[in-house]
Design an enzyme around this catalytic site. Structure first.
Site, short mmCIF file in Angstrom:
data_model
loop_
_atom_site.label_atom_id
_atom_site.label_comp_id
_atom_site.label_asym_id
_atom_site.label_seq_id
_atom_site.Cartn_x
_atom_site.Cartn_y
_atom_site.Cartn_z
N CYS A 40 41.70 39.87 40.09
CA CYS A 40 40.81 40.91 40.59
C CYS A 40 39.59 40.30 41.31
CB CYS A 40 40.43 41.84 39.45
SG CYS A 40 40.01 43.48 40.03
N HIS A 82 45.10 43.11 36.25
CA HIS A 82 44.55 42.48 35.03
C HIS A 82 45.62 42.24 33.96
CE1 HIS A 82 40.22 42.87 35.92
NE2 HIS A 82 40.62 43.89 36.67
N GLU A 129 45.68 40.13 31.72
CA GLU A 129 45.02 39.78 30.44
C GLU A 129 44.72 41.03 29.61
OE1 GLU A 129 43.67 39.80 33.35
OE2 GLU A 129 41.67 40.69 33.21
N1 GLN Z 1 35.36 45.55 42.62
C1 GLN Z 1 35.13 44.28 42.02
C2 GLN Z 1 34.59 43.27 43.02
O1 GLN Z 1 34.49 43.55 44.17
C3 GLN Z 1 36.37 43.74 41.37
C4 GLN Z 1 36.79 44.60 40.20
C5 GLN Z 1 37.40 43.85 39.06
O2 GLN Z 1 37.38 42.61 39.01
N2 GLN Z 1 37.88 44.58 38.09
O3 GLN Z 1 34.31 42.18 42.62
#
Ligand code: GLN
Length: 204
Positions: A88, A183, A185
């Protein structure tokens, strides 16, 4: 099945512990038999053979990594071929280029992609999907997306590992770098972490 003993021999791995879901990654890696160091300083980075960059907020991870003097050492380690798994916000940090960044936002880079932050918009900030990831075997991956990015453009050096039904790429790999929009994890999905640990174990 995972041969847990081989990971112990593969050395320790770090979880970048500036911000984000550090605990969940640490727990999963330990469950797989890895020795985990929380990395906040360059000295800690120097002690690990691989690094996980957790989800959280990429703008904060960017700012803190520069403040803590970690940004350049991480770039150097990536350049040296250190295995890194980014989830992410971690994928955003591994992307060579980002769209919808805040002003001045930087990444570590390493994966030849353009990713768009917060790509799913407000209506669908969080959702789950079942993803085919042929490289990880037949069983689909249960993927939780939380304000995740998507890969807008895939450069010639990067490989797509998984896409949503509409074709948007949400997992990529380049050399020893793996970046995913969701995610694992949080879902107890170990196969990306196993792949990362295999990379760490097979480095000289
Ligand atoms: N929107 C977040 C960002 O731009 C990422 C979201 C996340 O890691 N769950 O860093």
């Amino acid at each position: 099945m995972v041969d847990e003993s081989s990971y112990r021999q593969g050395g320790r791995v770090g979880v970048l512990a500036l911000q984000g879901d550090v605990r969940e990654h640490t727990a999963l890696l330990e469950r797989l038999g890895a020795e985990v160091v929380r990395v906040r300083r360059p000295e800690e980075l120097a002690r690990v053979g691989g690094l996980v960059i957790p989800g959280g907020e990429s703008t904060v991870i960017d700012k803190l990594s520069r403040q803590f003097g970690l940004a350049q050492p991480i770039r150097d380690a990536i350049g040296d071929g250190m295995p890194v798994l980014g989830t992410c916000a971690g994928l955003i940090m591994l992307a060579d280029s980002i769209e919808d960044a805040i002003e001045g936002q930087q990444t570590f880079g390493g994966i030849d992609v353009v990713v768009r932050r917060n790509a799913f918009g407000r209506q669908v900030e969080s959702f789950e999907a079942s993803l085919e990831v042929p490289l990880l075997g037949e069983r689909p991956v249960r993927a939780t997306f939380i304000r995740g990015p998507v890969v807008e453009r895939l450069g010639p050096d990067a490989t797509a590992l998984a896409a949503l039904e509409d074709g948007r790429v949400v997992a990529v790999e380049q050399g020893n770098l793996i970046g995913i929009s969701f995610h694992p994890e949080l879902d107890g999905e170990p196969r990306f972490h196993e792949r990362f640990l295999d990379r760490v174990a097979s480095r000289p």
